[in-house]
Design a protein around this motif. Structure first.
Motif, PDB file in Angstrom:
ATOM      1  N   SER A  12      -6.078  22.638  30.744  1.00  0.00           N
ATOM      2  CA  SER A  12      -7.398  22.113  31.099  1.00  0.00           C
ATOM      3  C   SER A  12      -8.412  22.337  29.976  1.00  0.00           C
ATOM      4  O   SER A  12      -9.294  21.511  29.758  1.00  0.00           O
ATOM      5  N   LEU A  36      -0.619  15.454  28.552  1.00  0.00           N
ATOM      6  CA  LEU A  36       0.210  15.711  29.739  1.00  0.00           C
ATOM      7  C   LEU A  36       1.679  15.372  29.452  1.00  0.00           C
ATOM      8  O   LEU A  36       2.586  16.082  29.886  1.00  0.00           O
ATOM      9  N   THR A  85      -3.112  16.288  46.664  1.00  0.00           N
ATOM     10  CA  THR A  85      -1.991  16.400  45.733  1.00  0.00           C
ATOM     11  C   THR A  85      -0.680  16.291  46.497  1.00  0.00           C
ATOM     12  O   THR A  85      -0.527  16.887  47.565  1.00  0.00           O
ATOM     13  N   ILE A 122      -3.464  11.050  38.774  1.00  0.00           N
ATOM     14  CA  ILE A 122      -2.640  11.539  37.660  1.00  0.00           C
ATOM     15  C   ILE A 122      -1.218  11.578  38.204  1.00  0.00           C
ATOM     16  O   ILE A 122      -0.981  12.155  39.277  1.00  0.00           O
ATOM     17  N   GLU A 136       1.094  24.260  38.587  1.00  0.00           N
ATOM     18  CA  GLU A 136       0.815  22.951  37.979  1.00  0.00           C
ATOM     19  C   GLU A 136      -0.242  22.210  38.794  1.00  0.00           C
ATOM     20  O   GLU A 136      -1.126  21.553  38.246  1.00  0.00           O
ATOM     21  N   LEU A 140      -3.726  20.860  37.305  1.00  0.00           N
ATOM     22  CA  LEU A 140      -3.997  19.409  37.308  1.00  0.00           C
ATOM     23  C   LEU A 140      -5.187  19.066  38.204  1.00  0.00           C
ATOM     24  O   LEU A 140      -5.935  18.132  37.915  1.00  0.00           O
TER      25      LEU A 140
END
Ligand code: SME
Length: 156
Positions: A12, A36, A85, A122, A136, A140
């Protein structure tokens, strides 16, 4: 421009250093997808951009991929619709998974939310089973939060 990945403690920080709000969105997302895609054991990494309830292929690293994914379809559309997510340890066990690459075995999709709406996701694929976990996802999600500021408005 030379970016030394070793100068940055985590992904990040590297993403923040690479993005510049005065640049067009496509320039920022292109460099972020390169970062990424440089993670270990990754065969595809990039963005889908939301417009009118459909996710359209954005900047990415990897092989050519599906260009349109409706909200609610596949892993990407599920994350876009639920605004959460989605981690898939084994893509063959995810009903409705959209196969873009034969190598992909596991996947993570993180929505980018602006004013409470999904403006993009993403998407990262790995040739290794269960490549993605909470670590992760946390990283993210932080990146997604930072990138949200680059989107001017929601098109969905
Ligand atoms: N597997 C995704 C489609 C996009 S590719 O992985 C690049 C999905 O099921 O939504």
């Amino acid at each position: 421009m030379m970016i030394d990945h070793k100068e940055y403690g985590n992904l990040s920080e590297l993403v923040s250093a690479l993005t510049d709000p005065s640049l067009p969105l496509v320039s920022n997302l292109s460099n972020v997808s390169a970062v990424l895609g440089g993670m270990e054991n990754i065969n595809w990494a990039g963005f889908y951009i939301a417009e009118g309830g459909v996710l359209y292929l954005g900047p990415f690293q990897g092989k050519p991929a599906c260009t349109r994914i409706p909200f609610g379809s596949g892993v990407c559309g599920t994350a876009a619709e639920s605004k959460k997510t989605v981690i898939v340890d084994d893509v063959d066990s995810f009903p409705g998974h959209i196969r873009c690459s034969a190598e992909s075995r596991s996947e993570i999709v993180v929505p980018i939310l602006k004013d409470g709406k999904t403006v993009a996701v993403i998407d990262i694929d790995s040739p290794v089973l269960a490549r993605f976990g909470r670590k992760e996802a946390d990283e993210l999600e932080k990146i997604a939060g930072d990138l949200a500021g680059l989107f001017l408005q929601s098109h969905t």
